[in-house]
Design an enzyme around this catalytic site. Sequence first.
Site, PDB file in Angstrom:
ATOM      1  N   HIS A  14     -34.914  17.476  40.734  1.00  0.00           N
ATOM      2  CA  HIS A  14     -35.086  16.040  40.505  1.00  0.00           C
ATOM      3  C   HIS A  14     -35.994  15.444  41.590  1.00  0.00           C
ATOM      4  O   HIS A  14     -36.907  14.656  41.300  1.00  0.00           O
ATOM      5  CB  HIS A  14     -33.727  15.319  40.548  1.00  0.00           C
ATOM      6  CG  HIS A  14     -32.869  15.501  39.350  1.00  0.00           C
ATOM      7  ND1 HIS A  14     -32.362  16.714  38.967  1.00  0.00           N
ATOM      8  CD2 HIS A  14     -32.396  14.594  38.443  1.00  0.00           C
ATOM      9  CE1 HIS A  14     -31.618  16.570  37.884  1.00  0.00           C
ATOM     10  NE2 HIS A  14     -31.624  15.286  37.537  1.00  0.00           N
ATOM     11  N   GLU A  36      -5.128  -4.125  12.099  1.00  0.00           N
ATOM     12  CA  GLU A  36      -6.273  -3.911  11.215  1.00  0.00           C
ATOM     13  C   GLU A  36      -6.703  -5.242  10.589  1.00  0.00           C
ATOM     14  O   GLU A  36      -7.862  -5.633  10.666  1.00  0.00           O
ATOM     15  CB  GLU A  36      -5.874  -2.912  10.130  1.00  0.00           C
ATOM     16  CG  GLU A  36      -6.932  -2.656   9.080  1.00  0.00           C
ATOM     17  CD  GLU A  36      -6.402  -1.821   7.924  1.00  0.00           C
ATOM     18  OE1 GLU A  36      -7.236  -1.217   7.224  1.00  0.00           O
ATOM     19  OE2 GLU A  36      -5.181  -1.779   7.695  1.00  0.00           O
ATOM     20  N   HIS A  37      -5.767  -5.933   9.947  1.00  0.00           N
ATOM     21  CA  HIS A  37      -6.028  -7.237   9.331  1.00  0.00           C
ATOM     22  C   HIS A  37      -5.198  -8.298  10.056  1.00  0.00           C
ATOM     23  O   HIS A  37      -4.012  -8.095  10.311  1.00  0.00           O
ATOM     24  CB  HIS A  37      -5.598  -7.263   7.861  1.00  0.00           C
ATOM     25  CG  HIS A  37      -6.201  -6.193   7.016  1.00  0.00           C
ATOM     26  ND1 HIS A  37      -7.431  -6.325   6.406  1.00  0.00           N
ATOM     27  CD2 HIS A  37      -5.732  -4.976   6.654  1.00  0.00           C
ATOM     28  CE1 HIS A  37      -7.695  -5.232   5.702  1.00  0.00           C
ATOM     29  NE2 HIS A  37      -6.677  -4.396   5.838  1.00  0.00           N
ATOM     30  N   HIS A  58       0.818  -1.215   0.000  1.00  0.00           N
ATOM     31  CA  HIS A  58       0.000   0.000   0.000  1.00  0.00           C
ATOM     32  C   HIS A  58       0.849   1.261   0.000  1.00  0.00           C
ATOM     33  O   HIS A  58       0.519   2.245  -0.653  1.00  0.00           O
ATOM     34  CB  HIS A  58      -0.939   0.012   1.212  1.00  0.00           C
ATOM     35  CG  HIS A  58      -2.254  -0.635   0.946  1.00  0.00           C
ATOM     36  ND1 HIS A  58      -3.284   0.012   0.307  1.00  0.00           N
ATOM     37  CD2 HIS A  58      -2.720  -1.868   1.230  1.00  0.00           C
ATOM     38  CE1 HIS A  58      -4.331  -0.799   0.205  1.00  0.00           C
ATOM     39  NE2 HIS A  58      -4.010  -1.948   0.757  1.00  0.00           N
TER      40      HIS A  58
END
Length: 444
Positions: A424, A331-332, A263
Site C-alpha cells: 500500500h 411488520e405492519h 393469516h
Amino acid sequence: MDAIAFHDLSTLSSAQRGALLKRTEANLSTYMRDADPIIAAVREQGDAALIDCAERFDRVKLDALRVSTQAISAAGKELDTRLIEAIRLSVEQVRRFHEAQMPEELWLSEQTPGAMIGDRWTPIDSVACYVPRGKGFFPSSAIMTAVPAKVAGTGRVVIVTPPGPDGTADAATRFIASLIGIDEIYLCGGAQAVAAVAFGTQTVPRCAKIVGPGSPWLSAARQRLSNRIDPGSPAGPSELIVYADNTVPAELAALDLLVESEHGPDSSAFLVTADPDVARAAAAAIPGLWEKMGEYRAGFSRTVLGGDKGGVVLAPSVEAAFDFVNDYAAEHLAVLSTDAFDLLPLIRNAGEILLGPHSAIPIANFVLGPSHVLPTGGRAATASPLSVFDFLKRSSIAYVSRTGYERLAPAARAFAHYEGFRAHENAVSEIREDILSRAARANR
C-alpha cells in the site's frame, strides 16, 4: 364469549413484557433440522428431489417443474373480469411507486479538490420471487416482488411457488407473470424452493437472490443457504400492531386487528392503546366480527388473539404505548387516530406505518404501491421494506486527477505505513511517480 388475551403493561414484569415481543420465528432450530435433509436431497438429486417433495408435501404428482408458456399466456381466460382489473390496477400502482423510487444511475461530484467521487447503481443479474401457497392463494406477492425487480432492471426474474392440486401455479399468479413479462414459473415451495434456486437443478436455474414471504421452513432454508444465495430481506409470519385512541371508533380497531391475525396460527396481532375504554370496547367487538369471517380464517384469528402472540395491550400512557410499539418493531403498524400525523414522531420502528382511519391495511397489502414484503421478527428495527434497492447494487466510483493525487497521497501513505502494509505504501510513493514519468517520456 371467546377469550381475548389482555396484557396490562403496568402490571407485567420485564420477563413477561419480553415474552410478548417474541415471535414464532425467533427459534428456527427445529425448522433447520427438518430443512437440512431436504436441502441435501435437492443439492444431490436436483429435479427428482423437487418432484418427490411435491408429492410428499403438496400431495401432487408433477409432470413438469416448469409451467408452460401456454399456461402463462392463457391464464387470463381462467379469471373473472373484476379480478383482472384489480390485478392491472395493482401492477400499475406498484410500478409507478417503484419507478419514482429508482435512484439516479450515476452521480459524481468534486467533493474534494482534484477528485471526482460518487455512486453507480446497477441491477443484480437474477432473482427468484417466492409466491407462497400454504393456507390459500397469494398472487399479490408476485406483484409485490416481481414488479420492483422488473423496474430495477434485474436481468432474469423467475417465480417459484408451490404447486396447487391441479399441478400448476394458480391462475392469478400466471396472469401476473404474463402481464409483467415473466415466462419462468417453477413449481417448488418451502425449503426445497430455496435449495433449488441456490444450487440450480436440471430445470430450475440458479439465482443470485431470493425474495418474498413464506413459512418458517422457508426462513430456515434461507439462513442455512445464505452462503450460496442472497436470502433477501426477512419476511416470515404476518404481524401487526394497531394503535388506537378514542378519536376513532373502537370497533374500527377491532376490524383492522383481525386482518393479519387471519393469516395463520403463527401470526402476531396486538391492539395497543392507552385508553381502557378503547381496550374494552375493541375486545368486545371482536367476537361479532369473527362470525362474519368464516370458520377457517376465524379459527386462526382466535388462536392468535387468545394466545401470547396477540390480543389487547393496555399501556399506562401514550408514550409507554409507543415504547412498546418501537420495541416490538412490527411488520405492519396501523395508527388509528385523527391525530395520526402528530403521533408519527413517536414512531421509530415499523415495516410500514399506516396513518389514519382510512389507510386500511388491505389497500396497502394489495393496491397502494409500496411492496407488502416487509421485515418481520422484530427486524423492522434495522431492516426496510422490499423495494427497488433490493434488486440493485451500488458501486463507488472515483476519479483522482494528478492534483488530487498530490494532495491525498501523503496521507494515504502515512496510513499504510502505520498499519504495516508495505505494498500500500509503495503504491503511493515515488515508485508510482517513476513509473508514470517513464511512461510519459516513452510516449513523447
